[in-house]
Design a protein around this motif. Sequence first.
Motif, PDB file in Angstrom:
ATOM      1  N   ARG A   1       0.839  -1.208   0.000  1.00 48.10           N
ATOM      2  CA  ARG A   1       0.000   0.000   0.000  1.00 48.10           C
ATOM      3  C   ARG A   1       0.871   1.255   0.000  1.00 48.10           C
ATOM      4  N   VAL A   2       0.433   2.238  -0.799  1.00 51.66           N
ATOM      5  CA  VAL A   2       1.141   3.517  -0.891  1.00 51.66           C
ATOM      6  C   VAL A   2       0.165   4.626  -0.514  1.00 51.66           C
ATOM      7  N   PRO A   3       0.508   5.483   0.437  1.00 52.37           N
ATOM      8  CA  PRO A   3      -0.398   6.588   0.790  1.00 52.37           C
ATOM      9  C   PRO A   3      -0.180   7.795  -0.114  1.00 52.37           C
ATOM     10  N   LEU A   4      -1.260   8.501  -0.396  1.00 58.92           N
ATOM     11  CA  LEU A   4      -1.186   9.798  -1.063  1.00 58.92           C
ATOM     12  C   LEU A   4      -1.438  10.863  -0.001  1.00 58.92           C
ATOM     13  N   LEU A   5      -0.438  11.706   0.253  1.00 64.13           N
ATOM     14  CA  LEU A   5      -0.492  12.676   1.337  1.00 64.13           C
ATOM     15  C   LEU A   5      -0.703  14.085   0.788  1.00 64.13           C
ATOM     16  N   SER A   6      -1.390  14.907   1.568  1.00 67.43           N
ATOM     17  CA  SER A   6      -1.556  16.315   1.214  1.00 67.43           C
ATOM     18  C   SER A   6      -0.303  17.086   1.629  1.00 67.43           C
ATOM     19  N   PRO A   7       0.315  17.821   0.722  1.00 67.45           N
ATOM     20  CA  PRO A   7       1.535  18.552   1.082  1.00 67.45           C
ATOM     21  C   PRO A   7       1.271  19.887   1.776  1.00 67.45           C
ATOM     22  N   ILE A   8       0.009  20.364   1.771  1.00 70.83           N
ATOM     23  CA  ILE A   8      -0.307  21.672   2.361  1.00 70.83           C
ATOM     24  C   ILE A   8      -1.641  21.584   3.100  1.00 70.83           C
ATOM     25  N   ASP A   9      -1.928  22.609   3.891  1.00 68.66           N
ATOM     26  CA  ASP A   9      -3.258  22.783   4.477  1.00 68.66           C
ATOM     27  C   ASP A   9      -4.152  23.462   3.450  1.00 68.66           C
ATOM     28  N   GLY A  10      -5.372  22.981   3.312  1.00 70.88           N
ATOM     29  CA  GLY A  10      -6.267  23.612   2.342  1.00 70.88           C
ATOM     30  C   GLY A  10      -7.542  22.815   2.162  1.00 70.88           C
ATOM     31  N   GLU A  11      -8.200  23.060   1.037  1.00 71.26           N
ATOM     32  CA  GLU A  11      -9.447  22.393   0.705  1.00 71.26           C
ATOM     33  C   GLU A  11      -9.295  21.621  -0.601  1.00 71.26           C
ATOM     34  N   VAL A  12     -10.031  20.527  -0.698  1.00 75.86           N
ATOM     35  CA  VAL A  12     -10.030  19.723  -1.920  1.00 75.86           C
ATOM     36  C   VAL A  12     -10.968  20.393  -2.925  1.00 75.86           C
ATOM     37  N   VAL A  13     -10.417  20.964  -3.982  1.00 72.79           N
ATOM     38  CA  VAL A  13     -11.223  21.645  -4.994  1.00 72.79           C
ATOM     39  C   VAL A  13     -11.420  20.792  -6.245  1.00 72.79           C
ATOM     40  N   GLU A  14     -10.576  19.785  -6.424  1.00 73.27           N
ATOM     41  CA  GLU A  14     -10.734  18.853  -7.534  1.00 73.27           C
ATOM     42  C   GLU A  14     -10.354  17.453  -7.053  1.00 73.27           C
ATOM     43  N   ARG A  15     -11.151  16.480  -7.500  1.00 70.65           N
ATOM     44  CA  ARG A  15     -10.864  15.089  -7.131  1.00 70.65           C
ATOM     45  C   ARG A  15     -11.047  14.221  -8.366  1.00 70.65           C
ATOM     46  N   GLY A  16      -9.976  13.536  -8.744  1.00 69.92           N
ATOM     47  CA  GLY A  16     -10.050  12.610  -9.864  1.00 69.92           C
ATOM     48  C   GLY A  16      -9.843  11.171  -9.473  1.00 69.92           C
ATOM     49  N   ALA A  17      -9.714  10.927  -8.172  1.00 67.52           N
ATOM     50  CA  ALA A  17      -9.465   9.571  -7.675  1.00 67.52           C
ATOM     51  C   ALA A  17     -10.775   8.812  -7.546  1.00 67.52           C
ATOM     52  N   VAL A  18     -10.810   7.599  -8.107  1.00 62.69           N
ATOM     53  CA  VAL A  18     -11.964   6.711  -8.023  1.00 62.69           C
ATOM     54  C   VAL A  18     -11.464   5.335  -7.602  1.00 62.69           C
ATOM     55  N   VAL A  19     -12.134   4.726  -6.657  1.00 59.14           N
ATOM     56  CA  VAL A  19     -11.718   3.414  -6.163  1.00 59.14           C
ATOM     57  C   VAL A  19     -11.711   2.404  -7.314  1.00 59.14           C
ATOM     58  N   GLY A  20     -10.612   1.673  -7.442  1.00 58.73           N
ATOM     59  CA  GLY A  20     -10.465   0.667  -8.484  1.00 58.73           C
ATOM     60  C   GLY A  20      -9.780   1.168  -9.741  1.00 58.73           C
ATOM     61  N   ALA A  21      -9.623   2.475  -9.883  1.00 55.21           N
ATOM     62  CA  ALA A  21      -8.981   3.024 -11.084  1.00 55.21           C
ATOM     63  C   ALA A  21      -7.467   2.857 -10.992  1.00 55.21           C
ATOM     64  N   TRP A  22      -6.844   2.761 -12.149  1.00 60.04           N
ATOM     65  CA  TRP A  22      -5.391   2.658 -12.212  1.00 60.04           C
ATOM     66  C   TRP A  22      -4.795   4.058 -12.265  1.00 60.04           C
ATOM     67  N   ALA A  23      -3.785   4.293 -11.464  1.00 56.40           N
ATOM     68  CA  ALA A  23      -3.150   5.600 -11.393  1.00 56.40           C
ATOM     69  C   ALA A  23      -1.654   5.449 -11.589  1.00 56.40           C
ATOM     70  N   ALA A  24      -1.088   6.427 -12.273  1.00 57.39           N
ATOM     71  CA  ALA A  24       0.350   6.410 -12.545  1.00 57.39           C
ATOM     72  C   ALA A  24       0.816   7.845 -12.760  1.00 57.39           C
ATOM     73  N   PRO A  25       2.114   8.087 -12.554  1.00 51.65           N
ATOM     74  CA  PRO A  25       2.639   9.427 -12.855  1.00 51.65           C
ATOM     75  C   PRO A  25       2.438   9.751 -14.336  1.00 51.65           C
ATOM     76  N   PRO A  26       2.096  10.970 -14.708  1.00 44.67           N
ATOM     77  CA  PRO A  26       1.960  12.163 -13.857  1.00 44.67           C
ATOM     78  C   PRO A  26       0.505  12.514 -13.550  1.00 44.67           C
ATOM     79  N   ASP A  27      -0.326  11.538 -13.256  1.00 42.79           N
ATOM     80  CA  ASP A  27      -1.741  11.807 -12.963  1.00 42.79           C
ATOM     81  C   ASP A  27      -1.872  12.686 -11.720  1.00 42.79           C
ATOM     82  N   ALA A  28      -2.803  13.649 -11.806  1.00 40.97           N
ATOM     83  CA  ALA A  28      -3.139  14.493 -10.649  1.00 40.97           C
ATOM     84  C   ALA A  28      -4.494  14.029 -10.125  1.00 40.97           C
ATOM     85  N   LEU A  29      -4.477  13.324  -9.004  1.00 43.76           N
ATOM     86  CA  LEU A  29      -5.709  12.759  -8.454  1.00 43.76           C
ATOM     87  C   LEU A  29      -6.458  13.749  -7.560  1.00 43.76           C
ATOM     88  N   PHE A  30      -5.739  14.706  -6.984  1.00 43.92           N
ATOM     89  CA  PHE A  30      -6.366  15.709  -6.105  1.00 43.92           C
ATOM     90  C   PHE A  30      -5.719  17.066  -6.378  1.00 43.92           C
TER      91      PHE A  30
END
Length: 266
Positions: free
Chosen positions: A207-236
């Motif tokens: 398992r690999v965690p995706l961490l937030s690098p700053i304090d803020g609000e989620v204004v865009e979300r492209g992460a969906v459970v079961g989807a394949w993700a790879a660089p340079p995808d921006a999931l949040f």
Amino acid sequence: PGTPMDTRIRLARPPAWTVFLSVVLLTLAACDDQPADPPPAKAPDASSASVGVRDDARAVIALQVTELQPQPFSVSIQAPDTVRADQDATALVGPIVEGRIREVLVGMGDRVARGQVLAWLDSVAAGEAKAAHFRSRAALDVAEARLQRMQLLSTSKIVATKDLKDAEAGLATARADADAADDALRLMGFTDDDVARSSDDREPAARVPLLSPIDGEVVERGAVVGAWAAPPDALFTIMDLQRVWVDAEVYEKDLGALRPGQPVTV
């Protein structure tokens, strides 16, 4: 005396130009008898510095007298604008390695803190990195034990100095490999606590965690459970909306009324 005779006096007839001249003279005389136009009224003196008003008149009209003084005034300028986030307070969160999204923990509009886990990925590369971490830690333990043994034997003059130096070099190499394995896990998103716990965990997790690098609000979300993700995808996309930029389009004729630090209403 002889026979009476009719006596007739023939008067001479005046010439026509004499009659015309008389009419003209009579007309001019009649014009001279008309009264002249009255003189124009005298304009009031515009340079007068005061106007007199009686006290009883002041009371009736509630007249107040004050001295003229320069007064500040404001100019309101309206302009179309665009509100955008501060780029220095915006972060794109995506995977470092390929993997399948296993769990998404935040949604649109959620407030997140720096270091908070946004999602988990299952990644083969992460499993391999953890396995390498375990091997490096095991090799480091062996190198430390070998050096301690060589130091003890060297004190008793049982081993040569060359063997002691080889043990010291082996320990340095093992430490470098262990540090590299730790850095690989941190690069994937694991915290120092995760790296420390993985040293005691004998079952490598992929398992690999995706961490937030700053304090803020989620204004865009492209992460969906079961989807394949790879660089340079921006999931949040995380934005700190406590500070934003406003781009206003001001006409050139209004630029003279603008100053740095002026208040603006959006």
